[in-house]
Every structure is written in C-alpha cells, then in structure tokens.
Design a protein around this motif. Structure first.
Motif, PDB file in Angstrom:
ATOM      1  N   ALA A  12      99.611 -86.350 -20.228  1.00 55.10           N
ATOM      2  CA  ALA A  12      99.901 -86.344 -18.792  1.00 55.10           C
ATOM      3  C   ALA A  12     100.237 -84.961 -18.298  1.00 55.10           C
ATOM      4  O   ALA A  12      99.999 -84.628 -17.137  1.00 55.10           O
ATOM      5  CB  ALA A  12     101.054 -87.304 -18.496  1.00 55.10           C
ATOM      6  N   GLU A  53     104.961 -87.240 -12.810  1.00 61.94           N
ATOM      7  CA  GLU A  53     103.582 -87.573 -12.468  1.00 61.94           C
ATOM      8  C   GLU A  53     103.139 -88.856 -13.160  1.00 61.94           C
ATOM      9  O   GLU A  53     102.489 -89.718 -12.549  1.00 61.94           O
ATOM     10  CB  GLU A  53     102.669 -86.410 -12.875  1.00 61.94           C
ATOM     11  CG  GLU A  53     101.194 -86.636 -12.595  1.00 61.94           C
ATOM     12  CD  GLU A  53     100.879 -86.679 -11.100  1.00 61.94           C
ATOM     13  OE1 GLU A  53      99.808 -87.179 -10.738  1.00 61.94           O
ATOM     14  OE2 GLU A  53     101.728 -86.212 -10.319  1.00 61.94           O
ATOM     15  N   TYR A  54     103.502 -89.010 -14.428  1.00 61.81           N
ATOM     16  CA  TYR A  54     103.122 -90.216 -15.157  1.00 61.81           C
ATOM     17  C   TYR A  54     103.807 -91.456 -14.569  1.00 61.81           C
ATOM     18  O   TYR A  54     103.167 -92.503 -14.389  1.00 61.81           O
ATOM     19  CB  TYR A  54     103.498 -90.053 -16.631  1.00 61.81           C
ATOM     20  CG  TYR A  54     103.133 -91.236 -17.481  1.00 61.81           C
ATOM     21  CD1 TYR A  54     101.803 -91.497 -17.806  1.00 61.81           C
ATOM     22  CD2 TYR A  54     104.115 -92.109 -17.945  1.00 61.81           C
ATOM     23  CE1 TYR A  54     101.464 -92.588 -18.575  1.00 61.81           C
ATOM     24  CE2 TYR A  54     103.776 -93.199 -18.708  1.00 61.81           C
ATOM     25  CZ  TYR A  54     102.449 -93.435 -19.028  1.00 61.81           C
ATOM     26  OH  TYR A  54     102.112 -94.525 -19.778  1.00 61.81           O
ATOM     27  N   HIS A  87      93.997 -91.349  -0.797  1.00 59.34           N
ATOM     28  CA  HIS A  87      93.370 -90.409  -1.708  1.00 59.34           C
ATOM     29  C   HIS A  87      91.870 -90.415  -1.494  1.00 59.34           C
ATOM     30  O   HIS A  87      91.282 -91.406  -1.030  1.00 59.34           O
ATOM     31  CB  HIS A  87      93.711 -90.794  -3.154  1.00 59.34           C
ATOM     32  CG  HIS A  87      95.144 -90.532  -3.472  1.00 59.34           C
ATOM     33  ND1 HIS A  87      95.616 -89.301  -3.775  1.00 59.34           N
ATOM     34  CD2 HIS A  87      96.214 -91.381  -3.497  1.00 59.34           C
ATOM     35  CE1 HIS A  87      96.915 -89.370  -3.996  1.00 59.34           C
ATOM     36  NE2 HIS A  87      97.284 -90.633  -3.836  1.00 59.34           N
ATOM     37  N   ARG A 102     102.208 -96.482  -8.845  1.00 61.12           N
ATOM     38  CA  ARG A 102     101.086 -96.689  -7.929  1.00 61.12           C
ATOM     39  C   ARG A 102     100.240 -97.868  -8.384  1.00 61.12           C
ATOM     40  O   ARG A 102      99.837 -98.715  -7.571  1.00 61.12           O
ATOM     41  CB  ARG A 102     100.244 -95.421  -7.846  1.00 61.12           C
ATOM     42  CG  ARG A 102      99.107 -95.513  -6.818  1.00 61.12           C
ATOM     43  CD  ARG A 102      98.286 -94.240  -6.764  1.00 61.12           C
ATOM     44  NE  ARG A 102      99.073 -93.170  -6.157  1.00 61.12           N
ATOM     45  CZ  ARG A 102      99.451 -92.064  -6.782  1.00 61.12           C
ATOM     46  NH1 ARG A 102      99.130 -91.894  -8.060  1.00 61.12           N
ATOM     47  NH2 ARG A 102     100.152 -91.134  -6.177  1.00 61.12           N
ATOM     48  N   HIS A 103      99.980 -97.948  -9.692  1.00 62.76           N
ATOM     49  CA  HIS A 103      99.194 -99.074 -10.198  1.00 62.76           C
ATOM     50  C   HIS A 103      99.953-100.392 -10.041  1.00 62.76           C
ATOM     51  O   HIS A 103      99.346-101.423  -9.706  1.00 62.76           O
ATOM     52  CB  HIS A 103      98.859 -98.835 -11.672  1.00 62.76           C
ATOM     53  CG  HIS A 103      97.913 -97.696 -11.904  1.00 62.76           C
ATOM     54  ND1 HIS A 103      96.784 -97.498 -11.129  1.00 62.76           N
ATOM     55  CD2 HIS A 103      97.925 -96.676 -12.811  1.00 62.76           C
ATOM     56  CE1 HIS A 103      96.137 -96.420 -11.547  1.00 62.76           C
ATOM     57  NE2 HIS A 103      96.819 -95.897 -12.569  1.00 62.76           N
ATOM     58  N   GLN A 125      92.036 -94.764  -3.403  1.00 61.57           N
ATOM     59  CA  GLN A 125      93.300 -95.375  -3.788  1.00 61.57           C
ATOM     60  C   GLN A 125      94.327 -95.115  -2.711  1.00 61.57           C
ATOM     61  O   GLN A 125      94.376 -94.026  -2.133  1.00 61.57           O
ATOM     62  CB  GLN A 125      93.788 -94.808  -5.113  1.00 61.57           C
ATOM     63  CG  GLN A 125      92.858 -95.116  -6.270  1.00 61.57           C
ATOM     64  CD  GLN A 125      93.363 -94.508  -7.551  1.00 61.57           C
ATOM     65  OE1 GLN A 125      94.342 -93.785  -7.517  1.00 61.57           O
ATOM     66  NE2 GLN A 125      92.701 -94.805  -8.639  1.00 61.57           N
ATOM     67  N   ALA A 154      98.419 -83.255 -15.185  1.00 63.45           N
ATOM     68  CA  ALA A 154      99.217 -82.935 -14.000  1.00 63.45           C
ATOM     69  C   ALA A 154      99.077 -81.484 -13.626  1.00 63.45           C
ATOM     70  O   ALA A 154      99.041 -81.126 -12.441  1.00 63.45           O
ATOM     71  CB  ALA A 154     100.675 -83.288 -14.257  1.00 63.45           C
ATOM     72  N   GLN A 210     102.122 -92.409 -11.290  1.00 61.03           N
ATOM     73  CA  GLN A 210     100.862 -93.130 -11.487  1.00 61.03           C
ATOM     74  C   GLN A 210     101.124 -94.581 -11.879  1.00 61.03           C
ATOM     75  O   GLN A 210     100.450 -95.503 -11.386  1.00 61.03           O
ATOM     76  CB  GLN A 210     100.035 -92.424 -12.580  1.00 61.03           C
ATOM     77  CG  GLN A 210      99.534 -91.038 -12.202  1.00 61.03           C
ATOM     78  CD  GLN A 210      98.451 -91.089 -11.129  1.00 61.03           C
ATOM     79  OE1 GLN A 210      97.830 -92.125 -10.936  1.00 61.03           O
ATOM     80  NE2 GLN A 210      98.257 -89.982 -10.436  1.00 61.03           N
ATOM     81  N   GLY A 250      97.786 -94.137  -1.365  1.00 64.65           N
ATOM     82  CA  GLY A 250      98.888 -93.316  -1.846  1.00 64.65           C
ATOM     83  C   GLY A 250     100.216 -93.942  -1.542  1.00 64.65           C
ATOM     84  O   GLY A 250     100.328 -94.866  -0.741  1.00 64.65           O
ATOM     85  N   GLN A 268      97.406 -84.010  -6.567  1.00 67.65           N
ATOM     86  CA  GLN A 268      97.718 -85.431  -6.581  1.00 67.65           C
ATOM     87  C   GLN A 268      99.206 -85.717  -6.393  1.00 67.65           C
ATOM     88  O   GLN A 268      99.593 -86.842  -6.270  1.00 67.65           O
ATOM     89  CB  GLN A 268      97.267 -86.059  -7.898  1.00 67.65           C
ATOM     90  CG  GLN A 268      95.764 -86.044  -8.084  1.00 67.65           C
ATOM     91  CD  GLN A 268      95.357 -86.681  -9.380  1.00 67.65           C
ATOM     92  OE1 GLN A 268      96.217 -87.156 -10.121  1.00 67.65           O
ATOM     93  NE2 GLN A 268      94.071 -86.712  -9.645  1.00 67.65           N
TER      94      GLN A 268
END
Length: 431
Positions: A419, A351-352, A379, A358-359, A383, A423, A355, A385, A429
């Motif tokens: 995280a 999950e971390y 999302h 994604r950034h 944002q 999560a 993210q 996805g 998410q």
C-alpha cells in the motif's frame, strides 16, 4: 560403692538418636524427673495461669420458672439458673426490638390523613398488621384481608403507610426542627420489579443475543481507542516534522551571537518522536566523534535497514569522515530520513484504511443498509468518493464501528509494503 555406682547409672539419661533436642527437653525437666501423668499448673513460665481452682464452695444452681417479658401471653417456662439470680428478668428479653408504629386519632385522620382511595377501616387494618408483623410488608400483603377490602399490591401498602408516617411527622414536629421524613417512591419500585421480572423471564436466545451485543460493544470501544491512538501518533509525527523544519530555519537565520535567555525558553519542545534522539556525551573523559554517529538502541532493525537503503539511493556514504560539521549534518539527515519513513508508513496506513472504508461504504450502499451521504466529487473511475462533510463525522464513525471487523496490527503491517508504494505513486487519490 556398688550402690553409688548403680544410683549414678540410673540418673544419667541419653537422648535417643533421631530425636530433636527441643522434643527431648519437653519429656524431662532439669532435675531429670519423670514426665507428669496429669497436666499440672506451675508458676514458672511466660504467662500466669488465669484461673486457679481452689477448695471454695460451688455456687448453687436451681431449677426455677421464668417468664419472657417480650411475650404477651404470659407463658411460663423453666430452666436452670444460679440461685443468686432468682427473681431477675429474663436476660435475653433485651434483644427483643420492636418497630414503633405511629398511632393517629380520629380527628387527625379526618383532618390530615383522609384519602378517597382508602377507607379508615382499611387504614386501621393496615396499621394493625404493621404492628403485628414489624413492617414485614411481604408478610403483611400475605395476611391482608383481600376479601373484605380492595386488592392491594405491596407497593400500594408501602406507599400508604409511609405517606401517613410523613404526614404525622410534619404535624407533630416542633417548629424549626430538622426532620428525617421517610420517603417511598412507589413508581420507581414498580418499574424496578417489572424490569427484574423481564430480566428473569428472558429466553436463552435473548441471553445469547445480549452477550453477543456486549461483546460487539467492547470491540467497538477497542476499535475507537485504537483509532484515536493512531490519530494522536500521526499528529505527533506531523508536529515533530513542522517543529524540526522551523528550528532548522531559525538556526540558519540566527546570528552567531548568544541569544537572550527568554528566546531560549520560548523555543517549543521537540517531541521524542522527532526522528532519532542521539545520546549526549557530556561525561568527563575522551570521546570519539564516531561514537556520536552511532545509532541508539531505540531504533529498530527495520528502520536501520530502510535508512541505509535511503542513504544509498541518495548517494551518501554510510561511514563519512567524522568531522564536527559532518557529524552534525549526517545525524540531522538521518533523523529527517527516519521521520520521513515514519510519515510514509502512517500515510500508507491511512490510505489503506480509506480504501477499505470506501469499499465497505459502497457495499452497504448497494445493500440499502445506509442512506446516501453528501458527496463532493467522484473519482474518474466511476467510484464514489468519501467527501463527507465535517458535521457528519459521527455518522461515519458509527458506520466504521458497526460494519465488519477491525484491521489488526499484523494485517496492517502486511499490507503496508504494497500500500505504501501505491499511495506514493498515486497521491491524487487522497481526499
């Protein structure tokens, strides 16, 4: 009596203080004689002397002339030589090795060796230089008559020479013989020299840029290996969880009768990562059931503390009564909890990283470095996805590798705690 005493006193020798016994033995023999002034040959020893000088007559030497058969100018030289070797050939002439350059006739040239780009006079000049300088084509190119003939490169001279040699070998070979024909690729040699010249003419900035790119490539390969290793570890955890649940269901549904041997062999092997692997006490002697509840040394302190905390949250006693059934159920529960803890950690790491990717993707999309990807949905926060199609997995890997520095294991461990909670609280998410 006085003389005998003096003689006995003179024959006795004492080893000086501080001198080793071996060194003292080298100075005097068993008869206590004085050491020799000159080295002498003795037959007593580990090996016999190879050369013994006697009173034979010395072989006569003479100052005589000689000629070198390797030279064609007939030059006369003088040196000292044994009288018995007078009239013999110069011994070092056998080291003169020459290259056998083929000779062609006028008829062979007109029938097989004719080339519009080369005249016969130029070909004869090339073969004459090849005989003179033993196929040293750099020297041949330097001595080539560029004023009378067309200017040629070293590759052109080599190509013409080896082409004629291959033609003559094919013509003169007997039918059915296996020939080793020399082949020269002039195009490859030109490209090789061109690349070498480009490599030599690089500027310091280009060299530094190349070293930087090589380092980045190594980082990308290291990142790829780490990602593949994390994927394999996560797959092992998922397989272990599925295998453990299937085994539990099979044990509950199976009757108490002994199963056939085939079914026992068909059971899938549980990986070592499936929870906790408790040791088997199969040795002779008396053992306590509480020893079977003791955690092995392979479980770290961090996992032990997390396991104790989860057991306290579930209201399970940390030291239950060690009956046979309770020991088995307690060990199974702790194994499942450790497996769940590892899955939660892997989920938090994924999950971390998701993210972070994604950034990075959003930053690159705003900068215009990459084009838009096929997105399945957005999302609720606005944002975009990462619902990327499966066929574009390679593109995503390239983006991941090139942009930014990879997450180090220490940084991932620092972020796992926060995280993991985020999560677990927002599982929607996940893609």
């Amino acid at each position: 009596q006085k003389k005998s005493k003096k003689s006995s006193e003179t024959l006795t020798f004492k080893r000086p203080e501080g001198m080793h016994r071996e060194v003292y033995a080298l100075l005097y023999s068993d008869k206590k004689d004085a050491p020799p002034l000159l080295p002498s040959d003795t037959t007593q020893g580990y090996r016999t002397v190879k050369a013994k000088l006697g009173s034979k007559k010395v072989r006569p030497w003479k100052w005589m002339p000689f000629t070198n058969p390797a030279r064609k100018d007939g030059a006369m030289f003088y040196h000292w030589r044994r009288a018995a070797e007078e009239g013999k050939d110069y011994p070092f002439a056998r080291f003169n090795k020459t290259v056998q350059v083929p000779v062609y006739s006028e008829q062979e040239y007109q029938m097989y060796l004719h080339d519009d780009a080369w005249t016969k006079a130029e070909t004869d000049h090339l073969f004459d230089l090849a005989r003179r300088f033993d196929l040293r084509f750099v020297v041949i190119h330097d001595r080539y008559d560029h004023q009378q003939f067309k200017k040629r490169s070293v590759e052109d001279l080599k190509e013409r020479y080896y082409h004629i040699c291959a033609k003559l070998a094919n013509i003169r070979a007997a039918p059915g013989t296996d020939l080793k024909i020399p082949v020269f690729d002039a195009g490859h040699e030109r490209r090789r020299k061109e690349q070498l010249e480009r490599l030599y003419n690089r500027t310091p900035e280009q060299v530094a840029e190349e070293e930087y790119l090589i380092q980045e490539l190594r980082k990308i390969e290291t990142r790829k290996k780490e990602r593949e290793k994390r994927t394999q570890d996560l797959q092992k955890l998922i397989t272990a969880a599925d295998t453990t649940t299937e085994q539990r269901r099979a044990e509950r549904k199976a009757p108490k009768k002994k199963l056939p041997q085939k079914k026992e062999t068909e059971k899938p092997a549980v990986p070592e990562t499936a929870g906790i692997k408790f040791p088997d006490f199969k040795s002779a002697g008396v053992t306590l059931r509480s020893q079977r509840m003791k955690l092995p040394s392979s479980v770290g302190q961090k996992k032990i503390k997390a396991l104790e905390q989860m057991l306290m949250e579930l209201g399970v006693d940390l030291n239950p009564m060690p009956t046979e059934e309770i020991v088995q159920m307690f060990n199974e529960l702790r194994s499942d909890l450790v497996l769940l803890y590892e899955l939660k950690q892997a989920f938090a790491n994924c999950e971390y990283e998701l993210q972070m990717l994604r950034h990075r993707y959003e930053a690159l999309a705003k900068a215009g470095s990459i084009g838009p990807l096929s997105v399945e949905g957005a999302h609720p926060e606005g944002q975009t996805g990462l619902g990327i199609e499966e066929g574009k997995g390679d593109t995503k890997d390239q983006i991941i590798d090139v942009v930014g520095a990879p997450l180090t294991p220490n940084s991932v461990r620092r972020k796992v705690g926060g995280a993991e909670q985020g999560a677990l609280r927002s599982p929607t998410q996940m893609p």
